[in-house]
Write a protein that holds these residues in place. Structure first.
Motif, PDB file in Angstrom:
ATOM      1  N   ASP A  86     -19.626 -19.823 -10.685  1.00 17.09           N
ATOM      2  CA  ASP A  86     -18.822 -18.631 -10.444  1.00 17.09           C
ATOM      3  C   ASP A  86     -19.650 -17.372 -10.667  1.00 17.09           C
ATOM      4  O   ASP A  86     -19.533 -16.384  -9.948  1.00 17.09           O
ATOM      5  CB  ASP A  86     -17.602 -18.621 -11.363  1.00 17.09           C
ATOM      6  CG  ASP A  86     -16.688 -17.433 -11.096  1.00 17.09           C
ATOM      7  OD1 ASP A  86     -16.020 -17.442 -10.052  1.00 17.09           O
ATOM      8  OD2 ASP A  86     -16.662 -16.505 -11.923  1.00 17.09           O
ATOM      9  N   LYS A  90     -21.710 -16.468  -7.657  1.00 10.00           N
ATOM     10  CA  LYS A  90     -20.940 -15.793  -6.609  1.00 10.00           C
ATOM     11  C   LYS A  90     -20.820 -14.305  -6.916  1.00 10.00           C
ATOM     12  O   LYS A  90     -20.911 -13.460  -6.013  1.00 10.00           O
ATOM     13  CB  LYS A  90     -19.551 -16.433  -6.501  1.00 10.00           C
ATOM     14  CG  LYS A  90     -19.558 -17.865  -5.991  1.00 10.00           C
ATOM     15  CD  LYS A  90     -18.154 -18.454  -5.964  1.00 10.00           C
ATOM     16  CE  LYS A  90     -18.180 -19.898  -5.494  1.00 10.00           C
ATOM     17  NZ  LYS A  90     -16.823 -20.512  -5.519  1.00 10.00           N
ATOM     18  N   THR A 104     -15.995 -19.123 -17.471  1.00 10.26           N
ATOM     19  CA  THR A 104     -15.908 -19.555 -16.070  1.00 10.26           C
ATOM     20  C   THR A 104     -16.936 -20.654 -15.849  1.00 10.26           C
ATOM     21  O   THR A 104     -16.739 -21.770 -16.281  1.00 10.26           O
ATOM     22  CB  THR A 104     -16.147 -18.369 -15.116  1.00 10.26           C
ATOM     23  OG1 THR A 104     -17.378 -17.705 -15.453  1.00 10.26           O
ATOM     24  CG2 THR A 104     -15.021 -17.359 -15.225  1.00 10.26           C
ATOM     25  N   ARG A 152     -20.378 -16.103 -18.061  1.00 12.58           N
ATOM     26  CA  ARG A 152     -20.234 -17.477 -17.559  1.00 12.58           C
ATOM     27  C   ARG A 152     -19.558 -18.442 -18.536  1.00 12.58           C
ATOM     28  O   ARG A 152     -19.214 -19.561 -18.170  1.00 12.58           O
ATOM     29  CB  ARG A 152     -21.602 -18.043 -17.175  1.00 12.58           C
ATOM     30  CG  ARG A 152     -22.569 -18.237 -18.341  1.00 12.58           C
ATOM     31  CD  ARG A 152     -23.949 -18.639 -17.842  1.00 12.58           C
ATOM     32  NE  ARG A 152     -24.889 -18.811 -18.942  1.00 12.58           N
ATOM     33  CZ  ARG A 152     -25.157 -19.968 -19.542  1.00 12.58           C
ATOM     34  NH1 ARG A 152     -24.535 -21.063 -19.135  1.00 12.58           N
ATOM     35  NH2 ARG A 152     -26.017 -20.049 -20.530  1.00 12.58           N
TER      36      ARG A 152
END
Length: 365
Positions: A256, A259, A252, A249
């Motif tokens: 995200d 997901k 990003t 993470r």
């Protein structure tokens, strides 16, 4: 009040709500594509009935958020089953092993056979009355579990019911080790990407040689660091890579990452519900040895088994809508700072609008 290590706190949940072995009458369990650990639990009971999961059964009152929040009530929906899935590092991990790294609410309509998978961000800030303070939602399970066996599941269900306005029927918690072993047992997971995922900040010391998704980069000062990279297109990940795919993470975002977690859960669930797995008693036995030892849930194995046919029937129907609660435009959440930490707060000052939004998601025809 705040709980101190030298205190003996009162139980967070009334003792009568922590009965073991009781069952909810007329339960209708049908979480399509849903919680793979729950599906596995049903198969586990069927094939190896002499063993049991760690089942924490509670009375009906435990899911009424009003027992914690007197001014708020949420009603059970007779045609819907809502299950909260949580992932933790593991109780033996000294670095926040009981913090929920992932939290997904799966809602299934038993009439329309449609399901919604909603990821709840771990930084969501909420008041927890038994603790007497605000805290991130990812710390609620730890707070409940440290003060009473089974209190983590029940307290988190109540907090999530309060936030979402959804009557949370049941919950399950699984650790990273179980997740990894399960991914390997089903032969890995296949992911599809439209962009390249490059994580060059989070796992600089944790790569693996002879792995197509890892390589070493050398910076200008000569220092070296591992980089995790999943390219555009279709890739099959083993347990090692799947766990990093689900946890990355830094380059990003947490949104995200949620997901990607949904993507992996869907893939594992499909494999576990496939004929190839269910018809192989050796594979089933392997899965149940893995899962039966560590999953904590308040759904009994027998209940899951009764509805396993519904799960199989709807596994490939494609009736699962996936959502991530985030801070994007028109979102009901916003970034904030509280107690010198990053948190997520409701834009309107309360969760009313978010509850209405979530009801629209799970009620979509």
């Amino acid at each position: 009040m705040d709980f101190q290590q030298d205190e003996q706190p009162q139980p967070l949940i009334p003792q009568h709500q922590l009965e073991y072995g009781s069952e909810k009458k007329y339960l209708r369990l049908g979480v399509a594509l849903g919680v793979f650990v729950l599906v596995a639990a049903g198969i586990f009971f069927f094939w190896q009935g002499a063993r049991t999961l760690t089942v924490i059964q509670a009375g009906d009152a435990n899911v009424d958020a009003g027992s914690l929040y007197p001014d708020f009530r949420v009603k059970e929906e007779p045609n819907r089953i809502d299950v909260l899935l949580m992932a933790i590092r593991g109780s033996d991990d000294p670095n926040g092993g009981l913090l929920t790294d992932s939290m997904i609410l799966i809602s299934f309509d038993t009439e329309t056979k449609k399901a919604a998978m909603i990821s709840i961000p771990r930084d969501l800030y909420v008041f927890i009355p038994p603790a007497g303070k605000m805290m991130k939602i990812n710390a609620v399970y730890e707070t409940g579990e440290k003060n009473e066996r089974g209190g983590g599941l029940i307290l988190t269900k109540q907090a999530v019911s309060y936030i979402t306005g959804v009557y949370v029927d049941y919950a399950a918690v699984v650790d990273f080790d179980t997740f990894s072993k399960t991914v390997d047992a089903v032969g890995g997971v296949t992911v599809k990407r439209t962009t390249t995922l490059i994580e060059d900040k989070q796992w600089t010391q944790e790569g693996r040689e002879d792995d197509q998704f890892w390589h070493i980069e050398t910076s200008g000062d000569g220092s070296q660091a591992w980089v995790f990279e999943v390219p555009i297109g279709t890739s099959t990940l083993d347990s090692f890579d799947a766990l990093y795919y689900a946890r990355s993470r830094y380059t990003t975002s947490d949104f995200d990452r949620m997901k990607r977690q949904q993507e992996i859960i869907n893939q594992v669930a499909k494999k576990m519900l496939s004929l190839g797995v269910l018809s192989n008693p050796f594979k089933v036995s392997e899965l149940m040895d893995i899962i039966g030892k560590s999953v904590k849930t308040d759904i009994s194995s027998r209940q899951i088994l009764n509805y396993l046919p519904i799960l199989q029937e709807n596994a490939s129907a494609g009736n699962v809508a996936e959502y991530v609660l985030d801070t994007s435009t028109n979102s009901f959440l916003m970034d904030g700072r509280e107690d010198n930490q990053y948190v997520l707060l409701p834009r309107s000052g309360n969760f009313d609008q978010l509850r209405v939004f979530i009801q629209s998601l799970i009620s979509a025809k």
